[in-house]
Structures are given as structure tokens and as C-alpha cells.
Design a protein around this motif. Structure first.
Motif, short mmCIF file in Angstrom:
data_model
loop_
_atom_site.label_atom_id
_atom_site.label_comp_id
_atom_site.label_asym_id
_atom_site.label_seq_id
_atom_site.Cartn_x
_atom_site.Cartn_y
_atom_site.Cartn_z
N ILE A 140 -52.24 36.34 13.79
CA ILE A 140 -52.91 35.18 13.18
C ILE A 140 -54.41 35.30 13.42
CG2 ILE A 140 -53.11 32.67 13.14
CD1 ILE A 140 -50.16 32.64 14.16
N GLU A 141 -55.14 35.37 12.32
CA GLU A 141 -56.59 35.46 12.38
C GLU A 141 -57.19 34.06 12.36
OE1 GLU A 141 -58.66 38.50 12.09
OE2 GLU A 141 -56.78 39.25 12.89
N ILE A 142 -57.93 33.70 13.39
CA ILE A 142 -58.66 32.44 13.38
C ILE A 142 -60.02 32.73 12.75
CG2 ILE A 142 -59.57 30.54 14.74
CD1 ILE A 142 -56.48 30.78 14.70
N ASN A 143 -60.16 32.27 11.54
CA ASN A 143 -61.29 32.62 10.70
C ASN A 143 -62.10 31.36 10.40
OD1 ASN A 143 -62.93 34.36 9.27
ND2 ASN A 143 -61.32 35.06 7.88
N LYS A 169 -55.91 39.87 4.69
CA LYS A 169 -55.15 40.00 3.45
C LYS A 169 -54.61 41.41 3.26
CE LYS A 169 -57.00 36.25 0.62
NZ LYS A 169 -55.68 35.72 0.24
N SER A 170 -55.46 42.40 3.57
CA SER A 170 -55.04 43.79 3.43
C SER A 170 -53.87 44.11 4.36
CB SER A 170 -56.22 44.72 3.72
OG SER A 170 -55.83 46.08 3.64
N LEU A 171 -54.01 43.75 5.62
CA LEU A 171 -52.92 44.01 6.58
C LEU A 171 -51.70 43.14 6.28
CD1 LEU A 171 -54.98 44.25 9.89
CD2 LEU A 171 -54.09 46.12 8.50
N GLY A 172 -51.95 41.97 5.72
CA GLY A 172 -50.84 41.10 5.33
C GLY A 172 -49.99 41.68 4.22
N MET A 173 -50.53 42.69 3.53
CA MET A 173 -49.75 43.40 2.52
C MET A 173 -49.17 44.71 3.04
SD MET A 173 -51.94 42.84 -1.00
CE MET A 173 -53.53 43.33 -0.33
N ASN A 183 -51.68 36.57 8.84
CA ASN A 183 -52.21 35.45 8.07
C ASN A 183 -53.52 34.96 8.68
OD1 ASN A 183 -49.92 34.85 6.08
ND2 ASN A 183 -48.83 34.87 8.04
N SER A 184 -54.29 34.26 7.86
CA SER A 184 -55.60 33.77 8.29
C SER A 184 -55.65 32.25 8.22
CB SER A 184 -56.70 34.37 7.39
OG SER A 184 -57.96 33.85 7.74
N SER A 239 -43.77 31.56 14.13
CA SER A 239 -42.34 31.31 14.29
C SER A 239 -41.52 31.94 13.17
CB SER A 239 -42.07 29.80 14.31
OG SER A 239 -42.15 29.27 12.99
N ASP A 240 -40.21 31.88 13.31
CA ASP A 240 -39.32 32.40 12.28
C ASP A 240 -39.27 31.51 11.05
OD1 ASP A 240 -38.57 34.75 13.56
OD2 ASP A 240 -37.00 33.75 14.72
N TYR A 241 -39.79 30.30 11.15
CA TYR A 241 -39.86 29.44 9.97
C TYR A 241 -40.84 30.00 8.93
CZ TYR A 241 -37.23 25.79 12.40
OH TYR A 241 -36.26 25.08 13.05
N ALA A 242 -41.75 30.86 9.36
CA ALA A 242 -42.75 31.44 8.46
C ALA A 242 -42.45 32.91 8.18
CB ALA A 242 -44.14 31.29 9.07
N SER A 243 -41.17 33.27 8.14
CA SER A 243 -40.78 34.69 8.04
C SER A 243 -41.01 35.30 6.66
CB SER A 243 -39.31 34.85 8.43
OG SER A 243 -38.48 34.12 7.54
N PHE A 244 -41.45 34.49 5.68
CA PHE A 244 -41.73 35.03 4.35
C PHE A 244 -43.18 34.76 3.96
CE2 PHE A 244 -40.83 35.47 -0.34
CZ PHE A 244 -40.32 36.75 -0.27
N ILE A 245 -44.04 34.57 4.96
CA ILE A 245 -45.45 34.29 4.71
C ILE A 245 -46.29 35.40 5.32
CG2 ILE A 245 -47.35 32.68 5.03
CD1 ILE A 245 -45.29 30.44 5.34
N SER A 246 -47.03 36.12 4.48
CA SER A 246 -47.94 37.15 4.97
C SER A 246 -49.07 37.32 3.96
CB SER A 246 -47.22 38.48 5.17
OG SER A 246 -48.03 39.40 5.89
#
Length: 283
Positions: A140-143, A169-173, A183-184, A239-246
Motif C-alpha cells: 500500500i503506497e501512502i501517496n 499502478k505499474s506494479l499493480g498490474m 494500491n495507492s 485484507s482478503d476483502y480486497a483480494s480483487f483490487i490492484s
């Protein structure tokens, strides 16, 4: 009811001696995680750790210079040796820097970049091999909002935060194939002490109430954010609730968006008006 459990998760939080980093580290510790925190000032960091009220075996406190690749790798190696791996990285270390085309040098911008974008890169590069080995990781990037919506001043923060956002974003892909999600979180006006410094730049006679009223004109929610306002989203994304967010870019800014571009002019005009209003105090 949503229940997020971080028991036995191993977390690194950079820049954790105060503000957002401290609040996030404390929240993970309270949720049962093993938390390794770092910052430049060891005394301040130890004082922060004393507030967490968690078993010593679940905490690791080290002074780390994020501009030093060897220091970063040594810290990550110590964490993985002690706890067998690392699950979550909160890349929080960094600082804002003002300046414009007339006041800055290239060296000043590069110095800021070395702390901010390269500091984030160094830690990410150090933890990813361990996350790949276990096929699970969260970064998690604190931006900052100016990375997503440029403002007409503060060039170092604008361009280096934009770089951090692009890296996220690049690493998130590229990393989700290894079940590593990136994520940021983009901060708006989070009050971690920096606004007191801005207030001190104002002409004599200006009250903090007048200053705050000016600053908050661009924040739809009408108040400063608090470090605690960032904690919930950080816990959720880890958490695992965010397992489809990148590769997501989430603004934590009280509804502020393009309004941020007007703030430098707003601040300049306010300062001039207040200097005229309170000019008798200089006599």
C-alpha cells in the motif's frame, strides 16, 4: 458483519514515528499483526512504539534511512529472519516539498525524489521476493492527491508523487500474477502537524481560525483529515476483502479534487489580504 483478522500477519510500516504511519502501524498491531516500524529518528520511533501497548515480541523498531539501499535491505532481511517472511508493506515514508521554477534547483528535486519515489521503490524491491516465495502480499503506497491532480506550485511534490502513483499502478498490474496486490492511497489535507508550519508562514496577527477557514475552502467536507481517517482503508486493502483490487488509486481527501489546483493562489491572496489587514502590527 465484516471481520478483518491480521493475527500472525507480518507488516512493515515505513515512516511510522508519527502521523499517518504511526496510526496505521498501531492499528495493525491492535489487530494482532506483527509490526516492524522504521523511521530516521530512533528515539521518536521508540516513543511511538511505546504507545501501541502490544507484546514486545510482536514489534520490531529500527532506524532506517530510506535513501540507503543497504540499510533498507538489511531491515527487510531482519524482519524475514525474525518472523519467517513479510506479508504487508505500507510505503509511507516521505515528505512534501514546495518550490517552483524560479526557486528550485534540479539537485533539490532529485534529493526529494531519492527520499520519496526511490525510497518507495527500494522497499518494494526488497520485500517482493519474499512475497513471491509465499504467493501472497499486499503493498500500500501512502501517496498524495497532488500526484493524481497536479497543482501549480510545489513542483517536487507534484512530480515525485506522480512518479510514486505511476509506480503503484505499474506494479499493480505486473505483480498480481504472484498474488501480490499494489494500491495507492492519495492524501488530501491530513493534519499531521504540517499545517502548523504553514500557519507560521502567515503575517503577524492572523489567527489559526482565519487560516483554517481559508485552507478548508477547497475541502468539500469542511475539515482537515486525521491520520485515523486513513487507517480503515489501509486495513481493508491489506485484507482478503480486497483480494480483487490492484492498481487502484483512492483519494482520501474529503471530496477535494480539482480544487487543489486553486490553493496556491488562494493562499497567496489570503496572505496579501491579511498583511494589509494587520499591517499596523508591524509598526
Amino acid at each position: 458483519m465484516m471481520h478483518i483478522d491480521f493475527n500472525d500477519k507480518r507488516v512493515i510500516v515505513t515512516g511510522a514515528s508519527r502521523g499517518i504511519g504511526k496510526a496505521i502501524a498501531e492499528a495493525f498491531a491492535q489487530e494482532g499483526a506483527k509490526v516492524a516500524i522504521c523511521a530516521r529518528n530512533l528515539d521518536t520511533l521508540k516513543a511511538a512504539a511505546n504507545d501501541f501497548c502490544v507484546p514486545t515480541k510482536n514489534m520490531l523498531v529500527r532506524a532506517v534511512d530510506v535513501t540507503d539501499s543497504v540499510s533498507v535491505k538489511k531491515f527487510v532481511h531482519e524482519v524475514t529472519e525474525l518472523w519467517g517472511g513479510v506479508d504487508i508493506l505500507i510505503n509511507n515514508a516521505g515528505q512534501g516539498q514546495g518550490g517552483n521554477l524560479d526557486t528550485l534547483t534540479p539537485e533539490a528535486i532529485l534529493g526529494h525524489a531519492n527520499i520519496l519515489q526511490m525510497g518507495h521503490f527500494r522497499f518494494t524491491q526488497a520485500v517482493v521476493p519474499h512475497m513471491r516465495a509465499q504467493k501472497w502480499g499486499r503493498i500500500i503506497e501512502i501517496n498524495a492527491l497532488v500526484g493524481a491532480i497536479p497543482a501549480p506550485d510545489g513542483i517536487p511534490s507534484v512530480i515525485n508523487r506522480a512518479s510514486c502513483l505511476a509506480l503503484s499502478k505499474s506494479l499493480g498490474m505486473s505483480l498480481p500474477k504472484d498474488n501480490i496486490l499494489v494500491n495507492s492511497l492519495n492524501m488530501g489535507w491530513i493534519n499531521t502537524g504540517q499545517w502548523e508550519r504553514h500557519f507560521k508562514e502567515m503575517p503577524s496577527g492572523v489567527t489559526r481560525e482565519e487560516f483554517d477557514e481559508m485552507v478548508l475552502k477547497v475541502v468539500p467536507i469542511g475539515r482537515f483529515g486525521r491520520p485515523e481517517d486513513v487507517v480503515g482503508m489501509a486495513l481493508f486493502l491489506a485484507s482478503d476483502y480486497a483480494s480483487f483490487i490492484s492498481g487502484a488509486s483512492i483519494d482520501i481527501a474529503g471530496g477535494m479534487g480539482g480544487q487543489i489546483a486553486y490553493f496556491p493562489s488562494l493562499k497567496k491572496d489570503f496572505s496579501a489580504q491579511m498583511a494589509e489587514k494587520y499591517k499596523h502590527l508591524g509598526n
